[in-house]
Design an enzyme around this catalytic site. Structure first.
Site, mmCIF file in Angstrom:
data_model
loop_
_atom_site.group_PDB
_atom_site.id
_atom_site.type_symbol
_atom_site.label_atom_id
_atom_site.label_comp_id
_atom_site.label_asym_id
_atom_site.label_seq_id
_atom_site.Cartn_x
_atom_site.Cartn_y
_atom_site.Cartn_z
ATOM 1 N N LYS A 6 7.386 27.384 14.384
ATOM 2 C CA LYS A 6 6.806 26.405 13.450
ATOM 3 C C LYS A 6 5.286 26.488 13.474
ATOM 4 O O LYS A 6 4.632 26.462 12.429
ATOM 5 C CB LYS A 6 7.295 24.998 13.813
ATOM 6 C CG LYS A 6 8.743 24.794 13.440
ATOM 7 C CD LYS A 6 9.398 23.589 14.083
ATOM 8 C CE LYS A 6 10.891 23.594 13.744
ATOM 9 N NZ LYS A 6 11.684 22.609 14.472
ATOM 10 N N ASP A 60 10.581 15.952 8.945
ATOM 11 C CA ASP A 60 11.957 16.327 9.292
ATOM 12 C C ASP A 60 12.968 15.450 8.538
ATOM 13 O O ASP A 60 14.170 15.708 8.597
ATOM 14 C CB ASP A 60 12.154 16.119 10.806
ATOM 15 C CG ASP A 60 12.682 17.348 11.502
ATOM 16 O OD1 ASP A 60 12.953 18.345 10.805
ATOM 17 O OD2 ASP A 60 12.833 17.306 12.732
ATOM 18 N N GLN A 101 10.256 17.598 18.201
ATOM 19 C CA GLN A 101 11.367 18.540 18.369
ATOM 20 C C GLN A 101 12.515 17.873 19.137
ATOM 21 O O GLN A 101 12.314 17.337 20.225
ATOM 22 C CB GLN A 101 10.870 19.790 19.124
ATOM 23 C CG GLN A 101 11.906 20.880 19.266
ATOM 24 C CD GLN A 101 12.322 21.497 17.925
ATOM 25 O OE1 GLN A 101 11.489 21.785 17.073
ATOM 26 N NE2 GLN A 101 13.615 21.688 17.738
#
Ligand code: NDP
Length: 299
Positions: free
Chosen positions: A56, A123, A100
């Site tokens: 990422k 997200d 994450q």
């Protein structure tokens, strides 16, 4: 014998999307002095998470974004993590925040998502964005589901009226994909571990999405001939070769029995090499969307 399915190469579509995002970032910098900023937070040492986080960071930099990665120790406290998220919420150079998952077990994921600014939730996991998606409102939607839809639109084309079956009902994948298919005017069935006669349910699908986490569970004879199959699963299994298996070596397979499905489906994503590659590209796209909204620009 029927024609083998067309393989949907995630690399091609992911590269294209990352290229488009890079161009848009360059345009935003040049015309608005706006540099989209992405912050990724990693807690602990989980090897798979480390790989995802590195990827990422690399891709967001390559797209010309402002990119920061915050690494907290495995022993980080809930207060430390919450304080970091609060600081990123307040940082005007950061438009997207990704924590994450999974977090180490002593940390409360829900509490973190509860304080995450929904406008920076790239997200798409906060309740606000899940609610927007379920209501058909614009928002930041989860990356893997959006990536799956891009692949479907690029291959199948118009999805209107198609019968779609999504196997899996997680907040991360199954549910949001089902919502997006519904928005695309599909007739959607969501299957899960309590579904009766799952093979028969799957056989009804023009579009079959597998988001289960069980290696090669979906067999060739569960698939309607010509269907589009999106395999979201990422499962580590021992190599078929007994020598490699004995060495403890593993490989990644999807939730669909690829070899069998290839003979029946019309289109299929390989795993790896399919949907997974789209996830990061959509994350970058979401960060650009968040940055433009924050700056009051049209999406
Ligand atoms: P979860 O474990 O959260 O959810 C799995 C879902 O599958 C649940 O809804 C569960 O049903 C259902 N399920 C489990 N067993 C069966 C069964 N025997 N028959 C029917 N349904 C079943 O997983 P995720 O949704 O987070 O992930 C799914 C897969 O996608 C995993 O392999 C994961 O690694 C992968 N993944 C890939 C990503 C990518 O970028 N490509 C991103 C995220 C995930 P129930 O609700 O009844 O328990």
């Amino acid at each position: 014998m029927s024609q083998p399915a067309q393989i949907i190469d995630g690399k091609v579509y992911a590269e294209r999307l990352r290229g488009q995002v890079g161009e848009e970032v360059a345009r935003l910098k040049a015309t608005h002095g706006l540099t989209p900023g992405l912050a990724v937070v990693l807690v602990g040492e989980d090897p798979a998470s480390q790989i995802y986080v590195r990827s990422k960071g690399e891709h967001s930099k390559a797209a010309g974004m402002h990119s920061v990665t915050h690494r907290l120790a495995e022993s980080a406290t809930q207060d430390e993590l919450m304080a970091l998220v609060e600081a990123l919420n307040a940082d005007p150079a950061i438009h997207g925040i990704l924590v994450q998952l999974p977090l180490p077990r002593h940390l409360d994921e829900k509490a973190v998502l509860a304080i995450l600014d929904p406008e920076k939730d790239v997200d798409g996991l906060t309740m606000v964005n899940a609610g927007r998606l379920a209501s058909g409102l614009p928002g930041l939607y989860p990356c893997t589901p959006v990536g799956s839809m891009i692949l479907l639109r690029e291959t199948v084309g118009d999805l209107t009226g198609k019968r779609a079956v999504v196997v899996g009902r997680s907040m991360l994948v199954g549910r949001p994909i089902a919502q997006l298919l519904l928005q695309a005017d599909c007739t959607v069935t969501i299957a899960h571990s309590r579904t009766q006669d799952l093979p028969a349910v799957c056989r009804e699908a023009d579009i079959l999405v597998a988001a289960v986490g069980r290696p090669r569970m979906i067999r060739g004879d569960w698939i309607k001939p010509g269907a589009a199959v999106i395999d979201v699963g990422i499962n580590r299994v021992p190599f078929d070769d007994p020598v490699k298996a004995a060495e403890g070596r593993t490989k990644v397979v999807g939730d669909v029995h690829f070899k069998e499905a290839l003979q029946v489906a019309g289109w299929i994503t390989p795993a790896p090499g399919g949907v997974g590659l789209m996830t990061v590209a959509v994350l970058l796209q979401n960060t650009v969307i968040a940055a433009k909204r924050a700056a009051g620009l049209e999406i």
